[in-house]
Design an enzyme around this catalytic site. Structure first.
Site, short mmCIF file in Angstrom:
data_model
loop_
_atom_site.label_atom_id
_atom_site.label_comp_id
_atom_site.label_asym_id
_atom_site.label_seq_id
_atom_site.Cartn_x
_atom_site.Cartn_y
_atom_site.Cartn_z
NE ARG A 262 -2.83 -3.04 -3.14
CZ ARG A 262 -2.61 -3.02 -1.83
NH1 ARG A 262 -2.40 -1.87 -1.22
NH2 ARG A 262 -2.58 -4.13 -1.13
CG ASP B 156 -6.73 0.61 10.94
OD1 ASP B 156 -7.21 0.97 12.04
OD2 ASP B 156 -7.41 0.07 10.07
CG LEU C 238 -9.78 5.22 4.61
CD1 LEU C 238 -8.55 5.94 5.14
CD2 LEU C 238 -10.89 6.19 4.28
CG ASP D 151 -5.91 -3.71 -0.79
OD1 ASP D 151 -6.12 -4.91 -1.03
OD2 ASP D 151 -5.45 -3.30 0.30
CG ASP E 156 -1.05 2.26 3.01
OD1 ASP E 156 -0.64 1.87 4.12
OD2 ASP E 156 -1.72 1.53 2.26
N GLY F 275 0.78 -1.23 0.00
CA GLY F 275 0.00 0.00 0.00
C GLY F 275 0.81 1.27 0.00
#
Length: 177
Positions: free
Chosen positions: A168, A107, A156, A162, A104, A45
């Site tokens: 992506r 989380d 997201l 993705d 990216d 990502g």
């Protein structure tokens, strides 16, 4: 052909805003690194963000070295599996280097924590972390040195993020919920 089994993505952050954020991040990062810094992207990502950020750093006068580590904590799921798999390690030596880890989204923080551990074990003199998006989190986690965007607690996609390996390539960051 579009996948009709998923809801249509809702644009949260258009590409022009993504570009502005990358330019701002580069202005903040450039003074604390040098041309010997290794910009190491967390794949998969982080590739889109890492590409744009290293070009923005170049425009700020920093010609960093580039590397990547291929890690996975999600697979095709929408939530972290709770463990990180390293699929391919760094290709260059990190010994004695300043390393800027680029991801990216933050989380759960598991991938970034593991990347920092691996980078320190590889002998980096200093490890800095940068994420494009930081999602809210109810538990303690690693705090990146640089954050581009405070993202909502939504699923997201786009700009490297993705849904089961797809979406992506969307130029915007979108919600898929």
């Amino acid at each position: 052909m579009a996948d009709n089994s998923s809801p249509a993505p809702t644009v949260l952050l258009p590409h022009a805003e993504i570009e502005r954020i990358n330019a701002e991040l580069a202005k903040k990062i450039a003074p604390v690194i040098d041309d010997e810094t290794v910009a190491a992207v967390l794949l998969t990502g982080g590739l889109w963000f890492g590409s744009d950020l290293t070009r923005a750093l170049y425009r700020e006068g920093r010609n960093v070295k580039f590397d990547a580590v291929w890690m996975s904590s999600y697979g095709d799921e929408q939530q972290s599996r709770g463990k990180v798999t390293v699929r391919a390690p760094f290709q260059r030596s990190m010994e004695g280097k300043t390393v800027l880890l680029i991801d990216d989204v933050l989380d759960s923080g598991l991938s970034l924590i593991e990347a920092v551990r691996i980078t320190k074990e590889a002998g980096a003199a200093r490890v800095l972390t940068c994420v494009f998006a930081r999602k809210p989190c109810a538990h303690e986690r690693i705090e990146p040195d640089f954050v581009g965007w405070e993202a909502p607690a939504r699923f997201l996609v786009g700009y490297g993020l993705d849904h089961q390996g797809g979406m992506r390539g969307l130029p915007d960051i979108c919600a898929l919920d």
